[in-house]
Design a protein around this motif. Sequence first.
Motif, PDB file in Angstrom:
ATOM      1  N   LEU A  47       1.340  -0.818   0.013  1.00  0.00           N
ATOM      2  CA  LEU A  47      -0.270   0.279   0.362  1.00  0.00           C
ATOM      3  C   LEU A  47       0.814   1.396   0.113  1.00  0.00           C
ATOM      4  N   GLN A  48       1.738   1.612   0.733  1.00  0.00           N
ATOM      5  CA  GLN A  48       3.259   2.356   0.591  1.00  0.00           C
ATOM      6  C   GLN A  48       3.235   2.973  -0.895  1.00  0.00           C
ATOM      7  N   ALA A  49       2.996   1.555  -1.578  1.00  0.00           N
ATOM      8  CA  ALA A  49       4.274   1.669  -2.908  1.00  0.00           C
ATOM      9  C   ALA A  49       2.699   1.817  -3.948  1.00  0.00           C
ATOM     10  N   HIS A  50       1.624   1.626  -3.412  1.00  0.00           N
ATOM     11  CA  HIS A  50       0.504   1.607  -4.360  1.00  0.00           C
ATOM     12  C   HIS A  50      -0.753   1.836  -3.329  1.00  0.00           C
ATOM     13  N   PRO A  51      -0.726   3.382  -3.197  1.00  0.00           N
ATOM     14  CA  PRO A  51      -1.720   3.424  -2.085  1.00  0.00           C
ATOM     15  C   PRO A  51      -2.829   3.321  -3.206  1.00  0.00           C
ATOM     16  N   SER A  74      -9.649  -6.149  -3.042  1.00  0.00           N
ATOM     17  CA  SER A  74      -9.554  -7.230  -3.538  1.00  0.00           C
ATOM     18  C   SER A  74      -8.630  -7.352  -4.407  1.00  0.00           C
ATOM     19  N   ARG A  75      -7.605  -6.678  -5.000  1.00  0.00           N
ATOM     20  CA  ARG A  75      -6.714  -7.510  -5.542  1.00  0.00           C
ATOM     21  C   ARG A  75      -5.103  -7.440  -4.043  1.00  0.00           C
ATOM     22  N   LEU A  76      -5.614  -6.690  -3.249  1.00  0.00           N
ATOM     23  CA  LEU A  76      -4.677  -7.358  -2.548  1.00  0.00           C
ATOM     24  C   LEU A  76      -4.939  -8.686  -1.867  1.00  0.00           C
ATOM     25  N   PHE A  77      -5.675  -9.494  -1.217  1.00  0.00           N
ATOM     26  CA  PHE A  77      -6.900 -10.742  -1.264  1.00  0.00           C
ATOM     27  C   PHE A  77      -5.996 -11.726  -2.228  1.00  0.00           C
ATOM     28  N   HIS A  78      -6.568 -11.093  -3.774  1.00  0.00           N
ATOM     29  CA  HIS A  78      -5.685 -11.963  -4.290  1.00  0.00           C
ATOM     30  C   HIS A  78      -4.028 -12.402  -4.685  1.00  0.00           C
ATOM     31  N   MET A  79      -3.427 -11.150  -4.029  1.00  0.00           N
ATOM     32  CA  MET A  79      -1.979 -10.908  -4.402  1.00  0.00           C
ATOM     33  C   MET A  79      -1.510 -12.386  -2.765  1.00  0.00           C
ATOM     34  N   ARG A 125     -11.031  -5.408   6.295  1.00  0.00           N
ATOM     35  CA  ARG A 125     -11.116  -4.649   7.221  1.00  0.00           C
ATOM     36  C   ARG A 125      -9.747  -3.667   7.747  1.00  0.00           C
ATOM     37  N   TYR A 126      -8.482  -5.027   7.367  1.00  0.00           N
ATOM     38  CA  TYR A 126      -7.084  -4.888   7.547  1.00  0.00           C
ATOM     39  C   TYR A 126      -6.605  -3.296   6.677  1.00  0.00           C
ATOM     40  N   VAL A 127      -7.380  -3.563   5.496  1.00  0.00           N
ATOM     41  CA  VAL A 127      -6.449  -2.792   4.150  1.00  0.00           C
ATOM     42  C   VAL A 127      -7.286  -1.558   4.324  1.00  0.00           C
ATOM     43  N   ARG A 155      -4.638   1.716   4.832  1.00  0.00           N
ATOM     44  CA  ARG A 155      -4.442   2.409   3.730  1.00  0.00           C
ATOM     45  C   ARG A 155      -4.128   3.368   3.794  1.00  0.00           C
ATOM     46  N   PRO A 156      -3.074   4.406   3.561  1.00  0.00           N
ATOM     47  CA  PRO A 156      -2.901   5.708   3.576  1.00  0.00           C
ATOM     48  C   PRO A 156      -3.511   6.497   3.457  1.00  0.00           C
ATOM     49  N   VAL A 157      -3.751   7.805   4.062  1.00  0.00           N
ATOM     50  CA  VAL A 157      -4.476   8.602   3.409  1.00  0.00           C
ATOM     51  C   VAL A 157      -4.488   9.548   3.460  1.00  0.00           C
ATOM     52  N   PRO A 158      -4.429  10.444   1.747  1.00  0.00           N
ATOM     53  CA  PRO A 158      -4.054  10.793   1.361  1.00  0.00           C
ATOM     54  C   PRO A 158      -4.165  12.453   1.613  1.00  0.00           C
ATOM     55  N   GLN A 159      -2.956  13.259   1.579  1.00  0.00           N
ATOM     56  CA  GLN A 159      -3.487  14.454   2.206  1.00  0.00           C
ATOM     57  C   GLN A 159      -4.084  15.558   1.570  1.00  0.00           C
ATOM     58  N   ALA A 160      -5.055  16.396   2.486  1.00  0.00           N
ATOM     59  CA  ALA A 160      -6.125  17.543   1.179  1.00  0.00           C
ATOM     60  C   ALA A 160      -4.306  17.999   0.384  1.00  0.00           C
ATOM     61  N   GLU A 161      -5.235  18.696  -0.471  1.00  0.00           N
ATOM     62  CA  GLU A 161      -4.447  19.787  -1.421  1.00  0.00           C
ATOM     63  C   GLU A 161      -4.782  20.815  -1.298  1.00  0.00           C
ATOM     64  N   ALA A 162      -4.418  21.685  -1.363  1.00  0.00           N
ATOM     65  CA  ALA A 162      -4.877  23.213  -1.147  1.00  0.00           C
ATOM     66  C   ALA A 162      -4.317  23.998  -2.099  1.00  0.00           C
ATOM     67  N   TYR A 163      -5.134  24.913  -2.643  1.00  0.00           N
ATOM     68  CA  TYR A 163      -5.112  25.560  -3.866  1.00  0.00           C
ATOM     69  C   TYR A 163      -4.990  26.743  -3.794  1.00  0.00           C
ATOM     70  N   LEU A 164      -4.266  27.678  -4.832  1.00  0.00           N
ATOM     71  CA  LEU A 164      -3.627  28.483  -4.584  1.00  0.00           C
ATOM     72  C   LEU A 164      -4.729  29.618  -5.567  1.00  0.00           C
TER      73      LEU A 164
END
Length: 502
Positions: free
Chosen positions: A68-72, A77-82, A97-99, A103-112
């Motif tokens: 998940l760190q490499a592919h957030p 379902s794909r992780l389950f098959h892996m 449930r574990y995912v 799973r890494p939460v993306p940081q909210a993007e700030a806009y100018l």
Amino acid sequence: MIEPEVRARIRRLYYAEHWKVGTIAAELSLHHDTVRAALTQVQVKSLDRSTLKPSVLAPYKDFIQHTLQAHPRLRASRLFHMVKARGYPGSYVQVRRYVNQVRPVPQAEAYLRLRTLPGEQAQVDWGHFGKVQVGNALRTLSCFVLVLSHSRALYARFFLDTTMESFLSGHVHAFTALGGVPRSILYDNLKSVVLERAGDAIRFHPRLLELAGHYHFAPKPCAPYRGNEKGKVERTIRYLRDSFFAARSFPGVDELNAHLARWVDEVAHARAVPGEAAGRTVAQAWVQERPLLLPLPQHPFACEVVRPVSSGKTPYIRFDGNDYSIPDTLVKKPLTLVASTSTVRLLQGSLEVAQHSRSWSKGDTIEDPLHLAALARKKTHAHELRGRDVLRTRCPRADVLLNLLAARGDNLGNHTARLLSLLERYGAAELESAIAETLARGALSPTSVAHVLDMRTRLKGAPPPLPVILPDDARVREQRVSQHSLTDYDALLKGQQQEHTP
């Protein structure tokens, strides 16, 4: 939070002594909500983690975290098959449930907040407004919208398609209505703008480049999946959808565009400039921005549909599901079709040979009466020539009579038709004899011939033959109906009547 001893005392006074909440609160100097919270909260003894049975997923948790760190965005379902391919014996639910937990939460993007200079930029996009029925066709109703980024002045126009020609036409009308051209225009990655893209390498549509070269602006597609870069036109389309189009009925697109133009002047341009504290209206900001726009060229850009066409055996050109008439002399000849949203023109070289109002229905036949009248005259003349050939072959004296009538200056078409009618009614021998008698008397008229035939029929005591009356339409009159076919039809009717007679 209150101490466990106080909580226990509250629960004892309430459940054992049956004190009221207010009495307990006054006695213990606590708030009523605190007493109620103590009565509703249940203390759960924490479990000893050392006594829990280890999960079957435990050996695979590190693998899931690293993946998940490499592919957030990787799905559970794909992780389950892996992990299953790596020996995991458990179910998909545990993996999901574990995912969800790790799973890494993306940081909210700030806009100018982007501020553009007057006359510097505009934003363009299509807005889609469903389907409308136009005659026999179900058309897609779309709205072209151009917004000046500084003043928020806008131009909008509804079309019944999103073709390249309509896209270009929207630009031309917008530049004329706004009184100038912005130095750059921001687009989404539409097929009308971008044919191919690889990173920053962009291949623009050649017709758009022609438009940009004519009006001297720079086209700028926004980055893929970055619709926020053209948020001004996106919000304008939503504003137009909610404030103008909602719950509105209209008889046609022309009437809808007329209402839209009034709404832009009276409502959209009368509002305050969004996000500006100066209190200016859009119309006031537009007046200040207009002198800084690029000037319009001397001639507008030609954005009609232009394509080579040719007809089949009939004098019609098919375009967009409808047939448009052309002069019959141009059948099967190469022509050029030039179509706008309102007219269809047909050219032979640089000469315009036909012009029609464009139909947005399907299956319509749009005709110029002059085209059909000319063809009908030619067909009638050809029929007259064929009729004279028939008379010349079967009744030689009829040709003599027609030559005398032509020398007198009569209309041979009517005389030929009258003689053909007499030929069908009386036969070649009777007509030849009657014409000879008429010429001998010096009476030069098919009416005199008809009188002679009628008198002979009366002297024989036979009933006069009935004439065959056909409509005036040349296409119907050209159908040959003989006396023999009528006689056969009468015999057939008599036979049917005898079969039904008891």
